[in-house]
Design a protein around this motif. Structure first.
Motif, PDB file in Angstrom:
ATOM      1  N   MET A  40       7.159  -4.660  -0.772  1.00 43.84           N
ATOM      2  CA  MET A  40       6.874  -3.570  -1.699  1.00 43.84           C
ATOM      3  C   MET A  40       5.931  -4.061  -2.783  1.00 43.84           C
ATOM      4  O   MET A  40       6.026  -5.173  -3.262  1.00 43.84           O
ATOM      5  CB  MET A  40       8.165  -3.058  -2.303  1.00 43.84           C
ATOM      6  N   HIS A  41       5.026  -3.201  -3.179  1.00 42.51           N
ATOM      7  CA  HIS A  41       4.032  -3.512  -4.180  1.00 42.51           C
ATOM      8  C   HIS A  41       4.490  -2.974  -5.529  1.00 42.51           C
ATOM      9  O   HIS A  41       5.189  -1.975  -5.590  1.00 42.51           O
ATOM     10  CB  HIS A  41       2.692  -2.864  -3.825  1.00 42.51           C
ATOM     11  N   ASP A  90      -0.497   2.232  -1.416  1.00 45.30           N
ATOM     12  CA  ASP A  90       0.743   2.644  -0.759  1.00 45.30           C
ATOM     13  C   ASP A  90       1.825   3.076  -1.736  1.00 45.30           C
ATOM     14  O   ASP A  90       2.810   3.700  -1.336  1.00 45.30           O
ATOM     15  CB  ASP A  90       1.280   1.516   0.128  1.00 45.30           C
ATOM     16  N   ASP A  91       1.659   2.743  -3.018  1.00 47.13           N
ATOM     17  CA  ASP A  91       2.640   3.124  -4.031  1.00 47.13           C
ATOM     18  C   ASP A  91       2.278   4.418  -4.754  1.00 47.13           C
ATOM     19  O   ASP A  91       2.961   4.812  -5.690  1.00 47.13           O
ATOM     20  CB  ASP A  91       2.796   2.002  -5.060  1.00 47.13           C
ATOM     21  N   GLU A 131       4.434  -0.804  -8.830  1.00 44.60           N
ATOM     22  CA  GLU A 131       3.905   0.558  -8.954  1.00 44.60           C
ATOM     23  C   GLU A 131       2.583   0.572  -9.713  1.00 44.60           C
ATOM     24  O   GLU A 131       1.541   0.622  -9.111  1.00 44.60           O
ATOM     25  CB  GLU A 131       4.944   1.446  -9.611  1.00 44.60           C
TER      26      GLU A 131
END
Length: 111
Positions: free
Chosen positions: A1-2, A17-18, A4
């Motif tokens: 996960m990146h 993707d966020d 935000e």
């Protein structure tokens, strides 16, 4: 996960993707990456294969700058492969479409 959105020392970063994908038309989504209080904005536009804008896309009130990230973008007159940069001055128009699909980085320097 990146992460935000990160803002540090004047920098802003966000991973595409966020971001939320807002459907503009069936199969065409806009992801906002950045907005400045003066109205400048940066986006990623995703076009599924075989999609097109249902009407003219008029560049108002200012210019539009596009970089084709992947796929092939068609402006209603010509095709532009990945790696192509386009500058559309204020008042110009096109009808965005894509046969194979594409992703575009779109920048509006003024709001």
């Amino acid at each position: 996960m990146h992460p935000e959105i990160i803002e540090q020392a004047g920098y802003t970063s966000v991973h595409v993707d966020d971001t939320l994908a807002r459907e503009l038309f069936p199969g065409i989504r806009l992801r906002t990456l950045w907005q400045h209080p003066d109205g400048a904005t940066a986006h990623v536009l995703e076009m599924d294969p075989g999609t097109s804008w249902p009407r003219r896309d008029v560049h108002e009130p200012g210019d539009e700058e596009v970089f084709v990230l992947d796929g092939v973008f068609h402006d209603g007159a010509r095709e532009y492969p990945a790696g192509t940069f386009l500058h559309a001055p204020a008042g110009s128009w096109h009808i965005p479409a894509s046969g194979p699909g594409c992703r575009l980085f779109v920048f509006y320097p003024t709001g």
